[in-house]
Design an enzyme around this catalytic site. Structure first.
Site, PDB file in Angstrom:
ATOM      1  CG  ASP A 148      -1.654   1.247   1.441  1.00  0.00           C
ATOM      2  OD1 ASP A 148      -2.367   1.788   0.439  1.00  0.00           O
ATOM      3  OD2 ASP A 148      -1.569   1.886   2.425  1.00  0.00           O
TER       4      ASP A 148
ATOM      5  CG  ASP B 257      -3.199   1.252   7.441  1.00  0.00           C
ATOM      6  OD1 ASP B 257      -3.770   0.347   7.199  1.00  0.00           O
ATOM      7  OD2 ASP B 257      -3.511   2.374   7.085  1.00  0.00           O
TER       8      ASP B 257
END
Length: 718
Positions: A411, A610
């Site tokens: 990401d 995350d």
């Protein structure tokens, strides 16, 4: 913590579990159990249970048994040497003995006196384990050792005290007390050395446990009270002074300090804490006094979750080990059968002493303890090494997948980048200065809540610029803002906004296009109808991002960028990092779909995110790697959790996983080879039982030592 015999309600018949101490497979329905941290552990014997509950006490007890066994063996060696000296001097053993008046006090009786304490004190744990194996209708290592040494001991007792009951010629009657004693001594010494190495190798969990302070200071009834740390309640106010460990997770209410979080996060520099900052239980308060509100207590704290996760990972079983365990269930009974066949074959051949030695040697050489500890030993070291660096590996299955990993998907925001917009360029136009452009732009942005505006205000503050007052502030969502500064009309925005304001941007378009090609957001600043400069804002890359991508590529792993950002920004970021495959403008809900598409290409895929917004993609990937999770360990869906927000630990985690699995396979290979070669040699009579005991102890010790070498494995990028 409690322990009992597991009843039928605990597990269905035929359900097996691994003894976390010796690695043997045990039936859950009949095994000894221990509850710890909400989890049940199963044991084959009381000695393994004691070693789990109180390792220091069990190690001390084992040290005593080793001392008894080694003293007996040493006495045997001295007696044997004394006999040779006496015979060389022309004396007989009987006249050399201290009690020559008793004609029955012969060489065999001396051996009986010296060996009996070794057999029943030094070898007591083997008898306890063997009895437990009989009760649970299973065959373990203790049973094989007890059976082999007892046969040698009882046969020797019969030779000394009742030789007439033996079907052996007088000239073939020999005692094997020394065989029994030396086997027990070698096996005990090997197990003792194993436990010492294990103790050193498993220091990670003990270090984490030692972080828990025993007492805490809380505010109760208007005053400060000292209580056991485990009695802290949620929302209670806790006081922690300089030099004290923070007793539980919380949020600072008042005070300021620097906190050492290195034992949990691996971050060497202390972290500044002020009102509103989060605290992790077990970390060390270095500076001032803090008052904080307890947010999580007991088993819900980050430290407790980490300890539980590490313990579960160390106790997990790899697929390759499960295969070995299945083989072991049939292997041990088969070994007893081979030992009996060897005994019968040699007896039929007319060599009863050799039949006895072959029987004992097969039992001793075949003890599957090396197979049992092959995986737990490597996992204990590998997972512990990771925990010390802030890398939490959830279990053995993750290690196996890491070996086949060939794609890592990142990401962008908050993973490859800092996740916070930063001013990267200030380009003055028409004779203006950088400070003037930034000062006027920040003055207008003070009234804005947009992240880009906040970045401009921070940049001005960093340069120490004084910002003038603004009147007539207006914000047009998605276009720009305007306001009056000292009777000058200041506007900030994109091309479309300037066009609507009737401002000709002139040659500024070329500079804006260049900045946008670099993945930056270019904001025009105009005063009184003319452009005076451009402020470029971007979510900057983490300093270690490029190094991490390069390291993964060097490992033969393809790197993919997955982001919700526009194509131009994503491509610019990928170009800087050397990533050639990009999925841009992907909605959060579609990230898992992209992972499935990559897996459909027959790729083994890891997703790095995350851990919150990327949870579906992390769960879908073959290995989910949650980075920078801090104190929110319980929320993570990743197979690997990186507590410290450092990209390089992605490479470290993959390297460590692969190194640990290599150790597991090495251990299993040598354990299988040892048994495969040793059993036929013993059955054919080419292996003395004493040598078999030494080889068996050495095989287990070599597995432990090989695993311990994992602590020196180079997995970092430094």
């Amino acid at each position: 913590m409690s322990h009992t015999h597991a009843g039928p309600a605990v597990a269905a018949a035929g359900a097996f579990a691994k003894d976390p101490i010796c690695g043997m497979m045990v039936d859950k329905a009949t095994a000894l159990t221990c509850e710890r941290g909400g989890r049940t552990y199963y044991f084959c014997s009381q000695s393994c249970l004691r070693a789990f509950e109180d390792p220091e006490r069990e190690l001390k007890s084992m040290r005593t048994r080793v001392a008894v066994a080694m003293t007996g063996v040493l006495a045997l060696a001295i007696l044997r040497a004394g006999a040779f000296i006496a015979l060389a001097a022309g004396a007989t053993l009987l006249t050399w003995a201290p009690i020559p008046a008793l004609p029955w006090f012969t060489w065999g009786v001396w051996l009986f006196i010296l060996v009996t304490p070794v057999q029943f004190i030094g070898g007591w744990s083997f008898y306890v384990g063997a009895w437990q194996a009989i009760r649970t209708r299973s065959v373990n290592m203790d049973f094989l050792i007890a059976l082999g040494t007892t046969v040698a001991y009882l046969y020797s007792v019969a030779v000394v005290f009742a030789p007439e009951i033996l079907p052996v010629k007088v000239e073939e009657r020999d005692v094997y007390f020394e065989v029994s004693a030396v086997i027990i001594a070698f096996v005990l010494l090997g197990k003792y050395m194993e436990e010492i190495i294990k103790k050193r190798s498993s220091a990670a969990v003990r270090k984490l446990m030692d972080l828990k302070p025993a007492v805490a200071h809380v505010i109760r009834d208007g005053g400060e009270a000292e209580i056991p740390a485990e009695q802290i309640m949620v929302a209670e106010t806790v006081v922690v002074r300089p030099g004290e460990r923070i007793p539980t997770d919380g949020e600072v209410l008042e005070g300021g300090s620097s906190v050492d979080e290195s034992m949990l996060t691996g971050e060497s520099m202390p972290v500044e804490k002020t009102a509103g900052s989060s605290l992790i239980g077990g970390t060390l308060n270095r500076g001032g006094m803090l008052h904080f509100r307890a947010t999580r207590v007991g088993k819900d704290t980050a430290l407790s979750q980490i300890i539980r996760m590490v313990e579960e990972a160390q106790a997990s079983t790899a697929q390759v080990q499960r295969l070995a365990d299945e083989v072991t269930q049939y292997f041990v009974p088969a070994v007893v059968g081979v030992a009996m066949l060897a005994f019968a074959g040699w007896w039929i051949a007319g060599d009863f002493p050799q039949a006895l030695l072959a029987f004992i040697a097969v039992l001793i050489i075949s003890c599957p303890c090396a197979l049992g500890v092959a995986t737990p030993a490597a996992l204990m070291v590998g997972v512990g090494k990771g925990a010390e660096a802030g890398i939490l590996i959830r279990g053995a299955e993750v290690l196996e997948r890491a070996r086949k990993l060939n794609v890592v998907v990142f990401d962008k925001t908050g993973t490859l980048t800092r996740g916070e917009p930063t001013v990267t360029d200030v380009v003055p136009l028409g004779g203006s200065s950088e400070d003037e452009v930034l000062r006027l732009g920040a003055a207008v942005e003070v009234g804005s809540e947009h992240p880009l505006g906040e970045a401009i205000v921070r940049a001005a503050a960093h340069r120490g610029l004084d910002l003038p007052q603004v009147t007539g502030f207006e914000a047009l969502a998605g276009h720009g803002i305007r306001g009056n500064v000292n009777e000058r009309r200041v506007v900030l925005g994109n091309r479309h906004f300037f066009h609507c304001e009737g401002i000709d941007i002139g040659n500024a378009d070329e500079a804006m296009s260049r900045l946008e090609q670099e993945g930056k957001t270019a904001i025009l600043v105009g005063v009184d109808g003319r452009p005076i400069g451009i402020i470029a804002v971007a979510d900057t890359l983490k300093p270690e991002a490029k190094e991490t991508v390069a390291a993964l590529c060097s490992e033969g792993i393809k790197v993919v960028l997955l982001t919700g950002d526009n194509e131009r920004t994503a491509t610019a970021i990928a170009r800087q990092l050397g990533i050639d495959r990009v999925f841009a403008e992907v909605l959060p809900g579609d990230k898992a779909r992209i992972i499935k598409e990559l897996q459909a290409e027959r790729k083994m895929v890891a997703m790095v995110g995350d851990g919150v917004n990327d949870a579906p993609a992390l769960a879908t990937a073959d290995i989910g790697i949650a980075i920078g999770s801090g104190s929110d360990v319980a929320k993570e869906t990743g197979g690997i959790i990186l507590i410290k927000d450092d990209m390089r630990e992605v490479v470290m985690a993959i390297r460590l996983s692969r190194a640990t699995l290599r150790k597991i396979k090495q251990n299993l290979f040598w354990a299988f080879i040892y048994n495969t070669i040793g059993i036929p040699i013993a059955a054919l009579g080419f292996l003395n039982p004493i040598v078999a005991a030494a080889a068996m102890a050495l095989s287990s010790l070599s597995v432990i030592l090989n695993s311990a070498l994992l602590k020196r494995a180079k997995v970092s990028l430094a």
